[in-house]
Design a protein around this motif. Structure first.
Motif, PDB file in Angstrom:
ATOM      1  N   LEU A  15       0.705  -1.191   0.064  1.00  0.00           N
ATOM      2  CA  LEU A  15      -0.057   0.024   0.047  1.00  0.00           C
ATOM      3  C   LEU A  15       0.944   1.123  -0.107  1.00  0.00           C
ATOM      4  O   LEU A  15       0.636   2.358  -0.863  1.00  0.00           O
ATOM      5  CB  LEU A  15      -0.953  -0.045   1.109  1.00  0.00           C
ATOM      6  CG  LEU A  15      -2.077  -0.810   1.124  1.00  0.00           C
ATOM      7  CD1 LEU A  15      -2.778  -1.155   2.559  1.00  0.00           C
ATOM      8  CD2 LEU A  15      -2.843  -1.026   0.097  1.00  0.00           C
ATOM      9  N   VAL A  16       1.887   1.339   0.799  1.00  0.00           N
ATOM     10  CA  VAL A  16       2.988   2.423   0.828  1.00  0.00           C
ATOM     11  C   VAL A  16       3.441   2.506  -0.768  1.00  0.00           C
ATOM     12  O   VAL A  16       3.556   3.885  -1.042  1.00  0.00           O
ATOM     13  CB  VAL A  16       3.941   2.074   1.708  1.00  0.00           C
ATOM     14  CG1 VAL A  16       5.081   3.224   1.616  1.00  0.00           C
ATOM     15  CG2 VAL A  16       3.563   2.270   3.248  1.00  0.00           C
ATOM     16  N   ALA A  19       0.705   4.004  -2.934  1.00  0.00           N
ATOM     17  CA  ALA A  19       0.579   5.493  -2.575  1.00  0.00           C
ATOM     18  C   ALA A  19       1.693   6.170  -3.075  1.00  0.00           C
ATOM     19  O   ALA A  19       1.473   7.381  -3.633  1.00  0.00           O
ATOM     20  CB  ALA A  19       0.410   5.707  -1.188  1.00  0.00           C
ATOM     21  N   ILE A  22       1.482   6.557  -7.034  1.00  0.00           N
ATOM     22  CA  ILE A  22       0.379   7.633  -7.265  1.00  0.00           C
ATOM     23  C   ILE A  22       0.803   9.106  -7.152  1.00  0.00           C
ATOM     24  O   ILE A  22       0.566   9.802  -7.940  1.00  0.00           O
ATOM     25  CB  ILE A  22      -0.962   7.260  -6.530  1.00  0.00           C
ATOM     26  CG1 ILE A  22      -1.508   5.891  -6.946  1.00  0.00           C
ATOM     27  CG2 ILE A  22      -2.006   8.304  -6.813  1.00  0.00           C
ATOM     28  CD1 ILE A  22      -2.702   5.389  -6.265  1.00  0.00           C
ATOM     29  N   GLY A  23       1.385   9.061  -5.994  1.00  0.00           N
ATOM     30  CA  GLY A  23       1.738  10.510  -5.633  1.00  0.00           C
ATOM     31  C   GLY A  23       2.829  11.233  -6.612  1.00  0.00           C
ATOM     32  O   GLY A  23       2.713  12.255  -7.148  1.00  0.00           O
TER      33      GLY A  23
END
Length: 219
Positions: A15-16, A19, A22-23
Motif C-alpha cells: 500500500l505504501v 501510494a 500515485i503521488g
C-alpha cells in the motif's frame, strides 16, 4: 501468528508503494520536450502512417529491440530455473468449453493478423498481435486441448528467438546506410512489416511460454 504478521507487513508495504507511485505520477510536470510536431512533420519518411509505429521502430528502434531482448531473457531465466520437466496431459474441461475454444482460437489468430497489418496506419502492431496469439495458446491449454510446454525443441527455439534474430539481422544490414536502424525511406515500410511479422510470432510464443512453461506438470 507469525504468518499473519508477515502478511500484514507485506500488505502495508504494498500500500505504501502504491501510494508513493500515485503521488509521483500526480506530481509529474509537463514534458520537457514535445515530439508530436517533429514526428508528424517527418511521418512520410518513416514508411508507416501511424505515429506510434513510427516512434517504436524509427525513433525508438533501440528501445524496442532491447524490450524484445528483455522478454526473451526473462523466458530463458524461467527455463534455466525450472530445469527439465515433462508435461502430463491437462485436465479436460467441459466439452462445451472445448468447443467454444476451438471456435475462438481461429478467430483470435485472425484478429492477430489484422492487428499486425493495421499497425502501419492504425493502433496495433506486433506487441498487440503477439499478445492475442499468446492468449489463444493459453486458452487452448486451459480447456485441456494442449499440454503445458516442456523443454523447448529446435523448432520452438527458432520461433522464440527468430523475431529478435530477424530484427538484429535487419539492423546489421542497415549499417551500410550509415546507421544501425536507419531505414531508407524507399524500403522503410517493407522492412518494418518484415520486422513486425517476425516479432509477432516470437512475441506470441514468448508470452505464451511465460504461462505454458510454468504450467507444465511433473509426471
Amino acid at each position: 501468528m507469525k504468518a499473519l504478521a508477515k502478511t500484514f507487513v507485506v500488505v502495508w508495504l504494498a500500500l505504501v508503494f502504491v501510494a508513493a507511485a500515485i503521488g509521483a505520477m500526480l506530481e509529474l510536470g509537463p514534458a520537457a520536450l514535445d515530439l508530436r510536431a517533429p514526428v508528424t512533420d517527418h511521418l512520410t519518411d518513416t514508411g508507416v502512417s501511424h505515429p506510434v509505429t513510427a516512434v517504436l521502430l524509427n525513433y525508438r528502434g533501440y528501445d524496442t529491440l532491447l524490450e524484445i531482448a528483455v522478454l526473451l531473457l526473462a523466458l530463458l531465466g524461467i527455463l534455466a530455473a525450472g530445469g527439465a520437466a515433462g508435461s502430463a496431459a491437462p485436465k479436460a474441461a467441459h466439452p462445451m468449453l472445448q468447443a467454444s475454444a476451438r471456435l475462438a482460437a481461429p478467430l483470435m489468430i485472425l484478429v492477430a493478423v489484422y492487428l499486425l497489418w493495421a499497425g502501419a496506419f492504425l493502433p496495433g502492431g506486433a506487441f498487440q498481435a503477439g499478445a492475442v496469439l499468446a492468449a489463444a495458446a493459453v486458452l487452448l491449454h486451459l480447456v485441456g486441448l494442449t499440454r503445458g510446454w516442456d523443454s523447448p525443441r529446435l523448432r520452438l527455439r527458432l520461433g522464440l528467438a527468430g523475431g529478435f534474430a530477424l530484427f538484429l539481422a535487419v539492423a546489421a544490414a542497415l549499417l551500410t546506410q550509415g546507421a544501425l536502424l536507419g531505414f531508407p525511406p524507399a524500403w522503410a515500410g517493407e522492412l518494418i512489416m518484415l520486422i513486425e511479422a517476425g516479432l509477432t510470432v516470437s512475441l506470441g510464443l514468448i508470452l505464451a511460454g511465460f504461462f505454458l512453461f510454468l504450467s507444465r506438470d511433473l509426471r
